[in-house]
Design an enzyme around this catalytic site. Sequence first.
Site, PDB file in Angstrom:
ATOM      1  N   ASP A   1       0.849  -1.185   0.000  1.00  0.00           N
ATOM      2  CA  ASP A   1       0.000   0.000   0.000  1.00  0.00           C
ATOM      3  C   ASP A   1       0.888   1.239   0.000  1.00  0.00           C
ATOM      4  O   ASP A   1       2.023   1.196   0.469  1.00  0.00           O
ATOM      5  CB  ASP A   1      -0.972   0.026   1.186  1.00  0.00           C
ATOM      6  CG  ASP A   1      -2.172   0.919   0.893  1.00  0.00           C
ATOM      7  OD1 ASP A   1      -3.192   0.395   0.404  1.00  0.00           O
ATOM      8  OD2 ASP A   1      -2.087   2.142   1.116  1.00  0.00           O
TER       9      ASP A   1
ATOM     10  N   ARG B   1       0.306   3.823   1.764  1.00  0.00           N
ATOM     11  CA  ARG B   1       0.379   4.331   3.153  1.00  0.00           C
ATOM     12  C   ARG B   1       0.551   3.177   4.123  1.00  0.00           C
ATOM     13  O   ARG B   1       0.129   2.041   3.824  1.00  0.00           O
ATOM     14  CB  ARG B   1      -0.918   5.069   3.516  1.00  0.00           C
ATOM     15  CG  ARG B   1      -0.925   6.517   3.065  1.00  0.00           C
ATOM     16  CD  ARG B   1      -2.242   7.171   3.414  1.00  0.00           C
ATOM     17  NE  ARG B   1      -3.297   6.655   2.543  1.00  0.00           N
ATOM     18  CZ  ARG B   1      -3.558   7.149   1.328  1.00  0.00           C
ATOM     19  NH1 ARG B   1      -2.875   8.163   0.852  1.00  0.00           N
ATOM     20  NH2 ARG B   1      -4.506   6.624   0.585  1.00  0.00           N
TER      21      ARG B   1
ATOM     22  N   ASP C   1       5.075   2.907  -3.586  1.00  0.00           N
ATOM     23  CA  ASP C   1       4.343   3.124  -4.830  1.00  0.00           C
ATOM     24  C   ASP C   1       4.488   1.895  -5.730  1.00  0.00           C
ATOM     25  O   ASP C   1       5.613   1.437  -5.984  1.00  0.00           O
ATOM     26  CB  ASP C   1       4.984   4.377  -5.483  1.00  0.00           C
ATOM     27  CG  ASP C   1       4.249   4.835  -6.720  1.00  0.00           C
ATOM     28  OD1 ASP C   1       3.463   4.057  -7.283  1.00  0.00           O
ATOM     29  OD2 ASP C   1       4.497   5.985  -7.131  1.00  0.00           O
ATOM     30  N   ILE C   2       3.361   1.401  -6.255  1.00  0.00           N
ATOM     31  CA  ILE C   2       3.436   0.222  -7.140  1.00  0.00           C
ATOM     32  C   ILE C   2       4.188   0.529  -8.438  1.00  0.00           C
ATOM     33  O   ILE C   2       4.517  -0.372  -9.200  1.00  0.00           O
ATOM     34  CB  ILE C   2       2.038  -0.358  -7.495  1.00  0.00           C
ATOM     35  CG1 ILE C   2       1.091   0.750  -7.938  1.00  0.00           C
ATOM     36  CG2 ILE C   2       1.477  -1.167  -6.351  1.00  0.00           C
ATOM     37  CD1 ILE C   2      -0.197   0.233  -8.528  1.00  0.00           C
TER      38      ILE C   2
ATOM     39  N   TYR D   1     -10.223   7.208 -15.292  1.00  0.00           N
ATOM     40  CA  TYR D   1     -10.297   5.944 -14.547  1.00  0.00           C
ATOM     41  C   TYR D   1     -10.907   4.830 -15.426  1.00  0.00           C
ATOM     42  O   TYR D   1     -10.404   3.711 -15.473  1.00  0.00           O
ATOM     43  CB  TYR D   1     -11.134   6.183 -13.290  1.00  0.00           C
ATOM     44  CG  TYR D   1     -11.497   4.958 -12.487  1.00  0.00           C
ATOM     45  CD1 TYR D   1     -10.556   4.304 -11.706  1.00  0.00           C
ATOM     46  CD2 TYR D   1     -12.806   4.475 -12.484  1.00  0.00           C
ATOM     47  CE1 TYR D   1     -10.914   3.196 -10.949  1.00  0.00           C
ATOM     48  CE2 TYR D   1     -13.170   3.372 -11.721  1.00  0.00           C
ATOM     49  CZ  TYR D   1     -12.215   2.735 -10.959  1.00  0.00           C
ATOM     50  OH  TYR D   1     -12.567   1.638 -10.208  1.00  0.00           O
TER      51      TYR D   1
ATOM     52  N   ILE E   1     -19.988   0.053  -4.971  1.00  0.00           N
ATOM     53  CA  ILE E   1     -19.921  -0.898  -3.846  1.00  0.00           C
ATOM     54  C   ILE E   1     -20.292  -0.181  -2.551  1.00  0.00           C
ATOM     55  O   ILE E   1     -19.780   0.905  -2.266  1.00  0.00           O
ATOM     56  CB  ILE E   1     -18.516  -1.532  -3.743  1.00  0.00           C
ATOM     57  CG1 ILE E   1     -18.192  -2.279  -5.041  1.00  0.00           C
ATOM     58  CG2 ILE E   1     -18.446  -2.482  -2.551  1.00  0.00           C
ATOM     59  CD1 ILE E   1     -16.807  -2.915  -5.067  1.00  0.00           C
TER      60      ILE E   1
HETATM   61  N1  SER Z   1     -16.657   3.139  -7.545  1.00  0.00           N
HETATM   62  C1  SER Z   1     -15.915   3.579  -8.693  1.00  0.00           C
HETATM   63  C2  SER Z   1     -15.895   5.043  -8.800  1.00  0.00           C
HETATM   64  O1  SER Z   1     -16.867   5.625  -8.414  1.00  0.00           O
HETATM   65  C3  SER Z   1     -16.499   3.010  -9.945  1.00  0.00           C
HETATM   66  O2  SER Z   1     -16.002   1.730 -10.089  1.00  0.00           O
HETATM   67  O3  SER Z   1     -14.966   5.589  -9.305  1.00  0.00           O
END
Ligand code: SER
Length: 357
Positions: free
Chosen positions: A54, A56, A73-74, A173, A213
């Site tokens: 991680d 942190r 950092d990965i 993203y 989630i």
């Molecule tokens: N939970 C993520 C986001 O809101 C979506 O996969 O960026």
Amino acid sequence: MNPPLPSSIDAADGTGRSGLRRSTAVLVTGAGGEMGHAVLRELAERRINAVAIDIRELDPDTRALCRDAFIGDICDPGLLDRLLASYEIDEIHHLAALLSTRGEFAPETAHRVNVGGTLNLLHLAAEQARTHGRTVRFLFPSSIAVYGVPDLATKRRAGRVREDQFLEPRTMYGVNKLEGEHLGRYYERHYRLLAKDRTPMPVDFRSIRFPGILSAETVPSGGTSDYGPEMIHAAASGRAYACFVRPDTRIPFTTMPEAIRALLELAAAPKQSLSRIVYNIGGFSPSAEEFRLLAERAFPGAEVSFAPDAGRQSIVDSWPEDVDDSAARKDWGWAPTHTLESAFEEYLAPSVRSRYA
Ligand code: SER
């Protein structure tokens, strides 16, 4: 990255860093994040040796769940070299990422972490496979953010979206997650395509496109599906909440226990039953208004208002209302157990209530 050490330089005590022989471990990146903690807990229950990375320092509860932790950092090859000096990695849960809202404030950094980090870990997996002569399993949480539905009318008409539809993500993203899926397919099927000494299938890549989630234990940060969990946690803790999307906004959600179950069930599925490398999973698809009604029912006195933010709204509007997860159901027996109501009544409300009691 330096080439990894040979798998067993037999000497010393064989217990990891202090000895010369390396122990086998499952690597979990983003271990301190929302999913990381939950995955580590499941691995610990199954007595699986997990090693964490991680950015942190891990909190003591999370640290106690793993054999070792590497903080950094990965994207830092030195960190991965230090890890390989002590451990032989046979499975990777690559959970580290910058989410969709945060990524829009620093798109190039998001690309460096989300794609550069994934590439480093896929390379590490492929090199581990080459050194040890066995395939390394690689679990990659992808996201509904890979979809980019062009407008609301199309979103409503489309309903449940299949894995191969609308792959024109709006956020960095989403672009990064889609690229991660393509990289995974490349490392599994075509890595070093022209090399005479190529290892067939060095990486067994398995990915789930997660919906939003909802965790009763943690509040996410930096995502755009965050209005769901933020609303519930605010309601439970007696704070007023101004939701950043319109009441009619609808995307799929699942709960954290279901998400982790899905990841581990996919990890355990026989490879020959998997017809794809990436699977949708659904859950329930409430509107933000339905969320508010449930939050107010579960936490009387909750104060939820709506103050849509045009930018974040446009991101959520480009994500589908729901996903078609029939491939996951057919190939590895995916079966969601929660409805929206049961997720609230049996999981979210009681656990969130006791968290803020
Ligand atoms: N939970 C993520 C986001 O809101 C979506 O996969 O960026």
